[in-house]
Design a protein around this motif. Sequence first.
Motif, PDB file in Angstrom:
ATOM      1  N   ALA A  14       0.826  -1.209   0.000  1.00  0.00           N
ATOM      2  CA  ALA A  14       0.000   0.000   0.000  1.00  0.00           C
ATOM      3  C   ALA A  14       0.860   1.258   0.000  1.00  0.00           C
ATOM      4  CB  ALA A  14      -0.933  -0.010   1.202  1.00  0.00           C
ATOM      5  N   TRP A  15       1.987   1.232   0.728  1.00  0.00           N
ATOM      6  CA  TRP A  15       2.883   2.389   0.762  1.00  0.00           C
ATOM      7  C   TRP A  15       3.805   2.422  -0.456  1.00  0.00           C
ATOM      8  CZ3 TRP A  15       4.774   5.136   5.616  1.00  0.00           C
ATOM      9  CH2 TRP A  15       3.783   5.170   6.613  1.00  0.00           C
ATOM     10  N   TYR A  16       4.162   1.269  -0.966  1.00  0.00           N
ATOM     11  CA  TYR A  16       5.063   1.192  -2.118  1.00  0.00           C
ATOM     12  C   TYR A  16       4.374   1.659  -3.398  1.00  0.00           C
ATOM     13  CZ  TYR A  16       8.080  -0.937  -5.698  1.00  0.00           C
ATOM     14  OH  TYR A  16       8.877  -1.152  -6.787  1.00  0.00           O
ATOM     15  N   GLU A  17       3.102   1.300  -3.556  1.00  0.00           N
ATOM     16  CA  GLU A  17       2.401   1.543  -4.813  1.00  0.00           C
ATOM     17  C   GLU A  17       2.391   3.011  -5.230  1.00  0.00           C
ATOM     18  OE1 GLU A  17      -2.102   0.962  -6.538  1.00  0.00           O
ATOM     19  OE2 GLU A  17      -1.280  -0.584  -5.211  1.00  0.00           O
ATOM     20  N   PRO A  18       2.086   3.976  -4.353  1.00  0.00           N
ATOM     21  CA  PRO A  18       2.105   5.380  -4.800  1.00  0.00           C
ATOM     22  C   PRO A  18       3.487   5.836  -5.258  1.00  0.00           C
ATOM     23  CG  PRO A  18       0.958   5.176  -2.696  1.00  0.00           C
ATOM     24  CD  PRO A  18       1.629   3.865  -2.956  1.00  0.00           C
ATOM     25  N   LEU A  19       4.527   5.317  -4.636  1.00  0.00           N
ATOM     26  CA  LEU A  19       5.886   5.659  -5.070  1.00  0.00           C
ATOM     27  C   LEU A  19       6.156   5.089  -6.450  1.00  0.00           C
ATOM     28  CD1 LEU A  19       7.645   4.920  -1.672  1.00  0.00           C
ATOM     29  CD2 LEU A  19       7.054   7.178  -2.580  1.00  0.00           C
ATOM     30  N   GLY A  22      12.824  16.583  -0.557  1.00  0.00           N
ATOM     31  CA  GLY A  22      13.621  16.835  -1.747  1.00  0.00           C
ATOM     32  C   GLY A  22      13.817  15.646  -2.649  1.00  0.00           C
ATOM     33  N   VAL A  23      12.925  14.658  -2.566  1.00  0.00           N
ATOM     34  CA  VAL A  23      13.023  13.470  -3.420  1.00  0.00           C
ATOM     35  C   VAL A  23      12.116  13.652  -4.628  1.00  0.00           C
ATOM     36  CG1 VAL A  23      12.608  10.995  -3.587  1.00  0.00           C
ATOM     37  CG2 VAL A  23      13.585  11.956  -1.497  1.00  0.00           C
ATOM     38  N   THR A  24      12.685  13.527  -5.811  1.00  0.00           N
ATOM     39  CA  THR A  24      11.929  13.686  -7.047  1.00  0.00           C
ATOM     40  C   THR A  24      11.850  12.355  -7.786  1.00  0.00           C
ATOM     41  OG1 THR A  24      13.959  14.328  -8.211  1.00  0.00           O
ATOM     42  CG2 THR A  24      12.612  16.105  -7.289  1.00  0.00           C
ATOM     43  N   PRO A  25      10.884  12.229  -8.700  1.00  0.00           N
ATOM     44  CA  PRO A  25      10.790  10.990  -9.486  1.00  0.00           C
ATOM     45  C   PRO A  25      11.988  10.815 -10.418  1.00  0.00           C
ATOM     46  CG  PRO A  25       8.748  12.261  -9.598  1.00  0.00           C
ATOM     47  CD  PRO A  25       9.775  13.151  -8.973  1.00  0.00           C
ATOM     48  N   VAL A  26      12.199   9.590 -10.820  1.00  0.00           N
ATOM     49  CA  VAL A  26      13.215   9.301 -11.832  1.00  0.00           C
ATOM     50  C   VAL A  26      12.948  10.126 -13.084  1.00  0.00           C
ATOM     51  CG1 VAL A  26      13.968   7.502 -13.432  1.00  0.00           C
ATOM     52  CG2 VAL A  26      13.752   6.991 -10.999  1.00  0.00           C
ATOM     53  N   ARG A  27      11.708  10.188 -13.504  1.00  0.00           N
ATOM     54  CA  ARG A  27      11.280  10.959 -14.665  1.00  0.00           C
ATOM     55  C   ARG A  27       9.783  11.152 -14.559  1.00  0.00           C
ATOM     56  NH1 ARG A  27      14.763  10.926 -18.726  1.00  0.00           N
ATOM     57  NH2 ARG A  27      16.108  10.720 -16.905  1.00  0.00           N
ATOM     58  N   VAL A  28       9.285  12.314 -14.926  1.00  0.00           N
ATOM     59  CA  VAL A  28       7.846  12.538 -14.973  1.00  0.00           C
ATOM     60  C   VAL A  28       7.335  11.955 -16.282  1.00  0.00           C
ATOM     61  CG1 VAL A  28       6.018  14.257 -15.020  1.00  0.00           C
ATOM     62  CG2 VAL A  28       8.016  14.599 -13.544  1.00  0.00           C
ATOM     63  N   THR A  29       6.398  11.032 -16.167  1.00  0.00           N
ATOM     64  CA  THR A  29       5.896  10.335 -17.354  1.00  0.00           C
ATOM     65  C   THR A  29       4.372  10.382 -17.370  1.00  0.00           C
ATOM     66  OG1 THR A  29       5.851   8.218 -16.175  1.00  0.00           O
ATOM     67  CG2 THR A  29       7.858   8.755 -17.399  1.00  0.00           C
ATOM     68  N   PRO A  30       3.766  10.175 -18.524  1.00  0.00           N
ATOM     69  CA  PRO A  30       2.310  10.071 -18.579  1.00  0.00           C
ATOM     70  C   PRO A  30       1.820   8.893 -17.730  1.00  0.00           C
ATOM     71  CG  PRO A  30       3.226  10.368 -20.777  1.00  0.00           C
ATOM     72  CD  PRO A  30       4.386  10.108 -19.857  1.00  0.00           C
ATOM     73  N   GLU A  31       0.576   8.964 -17.319  1.00  0.00           N
ATOM     74  CA  GLU A  31      -0.007   7.906 -16.502  1.00  0.00           C
ATOM     75  C   GLU A  31       0.100   6.563 -17.217  1.00  0.00           C
ATOM     76  OE1 GLU A  31      -4.226   6.775 -14.254  1.00  0.00           O
ATOM     77  OE2 GLU A  31      -4.012   8.669 -15.356  1.00  0.00           O
ATOM     78  N   GLY A  32       0.507   5.549 -16.471  1.00  0.00           N
ATOM     79  CA  GLY A  32       0.618   4.208 -17.034  1.00  0.00           C
ATOM     80  C   GLY A  32       1.994   3.858 -17.556  1.00  0.00           C
TER      81      GLY A  32
END
Length: 667
Positions: free
Chosen positions: A429-434, A597-607
């Motif tokens: 449940a906590w992993y999925e949003p990440l 200050g943690v950002t995603p690897v890359r912002v991508t479209p949903e899916g």
Amino acid sequence: MSELAVPGIAYGGDYNPEQWPEEVWAEDVRLMREAGVTMVSVNIFAWALLEPREGEYDFSRLDRILALLHENGIAADLATPTAAPPAWFFRAHPDALPVDRDGRGLSYGSRQTFCPSSPAYREAALRITGELAARYADHPAVVMWHIHNEYGCHNAECYCEASAEAFRGWLREKYADDLEALNRAWGTTFWSQWYYDWDEIIPPRATGAVPNPAHQLDWRRFCSDELLSLYKAEREVLRAAAPSVPATTNFMVMYNFDALDYWRWAPELDIVSNDHYLQSTDPESEIDIALSGDLVRSLAGGRPWLLMEHSTGAVNWQPVNRAKTAGELRRNALAHVARGADGIAYFQWRAAKAGAEQWHSAMLPHAGTDSQIWRDVVQLGADLRALAEVRGSTGTAKVAIVWDWNAWWSVELPSQPSGEVRFQDLVRAWYEPLWRAGVAVDFVRPDADLSAYRVVLAPSLYLVDDEGAANLAGFAERGGTLAVGFHSGAVDENCHVRLGGYPGAFREALGVRSDELFPLLPGEPVGLSEGGTASVWSERVRLDGAEAVTSFASGPLTGVPAVTRHTHGTGTTWYVATLPAPSTLADLLDRIRTEAGVTPVRVTPEGVEAVLRRGEDADYLFLINHGDRSAEVEVPAGAADLLAGKPVEGGTVTVRAGDVVVVREPR
């Protein structure tokens, strides 16, 4: 960690030629070469053929198999066949058969039908291992030893008298032969369970009421260690004969397998490997692939690992065994590579015609080469060749999730405040949003070095010892961000409740104190003051330095804090005293990691899943489209599409629906 002497990304599967006439073998290796296979696991279940009678050996078939593989440039991961002793062994040693918790003796006739504590089994297993080691230590085809197979899959626990004696020996070592220390650790004054003699201690067999939780926990630890001792014993025999050949055994880091404490096992493997199979009932099994891959990479100390088994299509052991959809075989395999796998293998090469796994898919299916699976297998072989340079690259996570098998075992013992609290479900449940946000994640032990991370999450850490609790609190005190889920820190390493209020070991670091727990009934949601709902759990939280971020808006604790934030040292701690609905939890975790200050690897479209592996001279961006429409993703100048074998033009790549793109990004 040792290196596997196979170039690029290893590719192959379990090869069981003993199940087929010898004239089929030549076709097998011809098709392996067509598919790009570079390594196969052999001999996993061949004990009965190698040793037809005790002490009599016939290696002629295996000699021919290994020679054929070597002649065709295919490496062998040579297994010790000890997961399936022959029938003659059990007729000679019936006391080696396992006994279940209810005292029912089990029979042979399948695999792993032995007691892990049986002296006769250990002797026979080491004898056949020694014969293999002596014969094949210098064989040019053998690049790795494959010890046993899926330890604990079917016989993690045996309750026979041999197991009882071994359990007592394990306890005497753990408690330094001090029976009074064991009584204190187990709290045996409760229900008149005090032991005056070591021989009074038995495994936690079926009894009339709830067994002692500390007794059960030590039993689980013993069972994991007992199987580990078998692995180490075989490994030492192999290492003595061939010290330069790495050894592994295939873990089962997959949904609902909790038999072994892999934090204790992983350091004993020269190369960490894993088996992973999808659950047909999971509508988003790609999340389980990612979680499993991140956990296995973490067990490997951040180094690459091997996927030893997964399926090309359906498995054979679930109530309904679904085939994979178009493109799923490729997406699954490359998702494991994205998470650190430097080898991709399947169970098995050729689909079986007979036996218990005859309806399990394979690289070469029953339909033969005129099949979609075969075409996909050949395509995957080409893909892995194109990704050869990815080998050896590592992860980039700044977020860690605490995972502990002792905490898993203990929180799911009987007589908890709620049987709805399940370790693996809470972690997911906590992993999925990440995962959805494209945030890289490692998994850590409670006592791990946390200096590489900005955020550490402990979704479910019911049991934690003083060292682990101090380590996590110290991480926040030194400037990190720590978020802790409900019912964590409640008990120590012996399952003794930490007195003074909840959440036990973390009260001071979190700046809260609860005096009573109010678990929620199944299907009983409560509202939250900032919007959304929560389920499973609530508790009466009192602020003791922390601030309330969200409060319960309905239910028995209306107005009581549900999520809190606290400054601890130079860092920040959060307490989540319930299970927010998925979107609400996602918003909360976004806030926690963004503030850190943690950002995603890359912002991508949903899916579109984005994963990054870091090499010495370049980064490798894996883009996996789980959606039903194409997507555009920006990449840096000078990037190259490895699978297409060409430079990226225009600064963007198109990831078609269901497809995978791997981009080399110059650094």
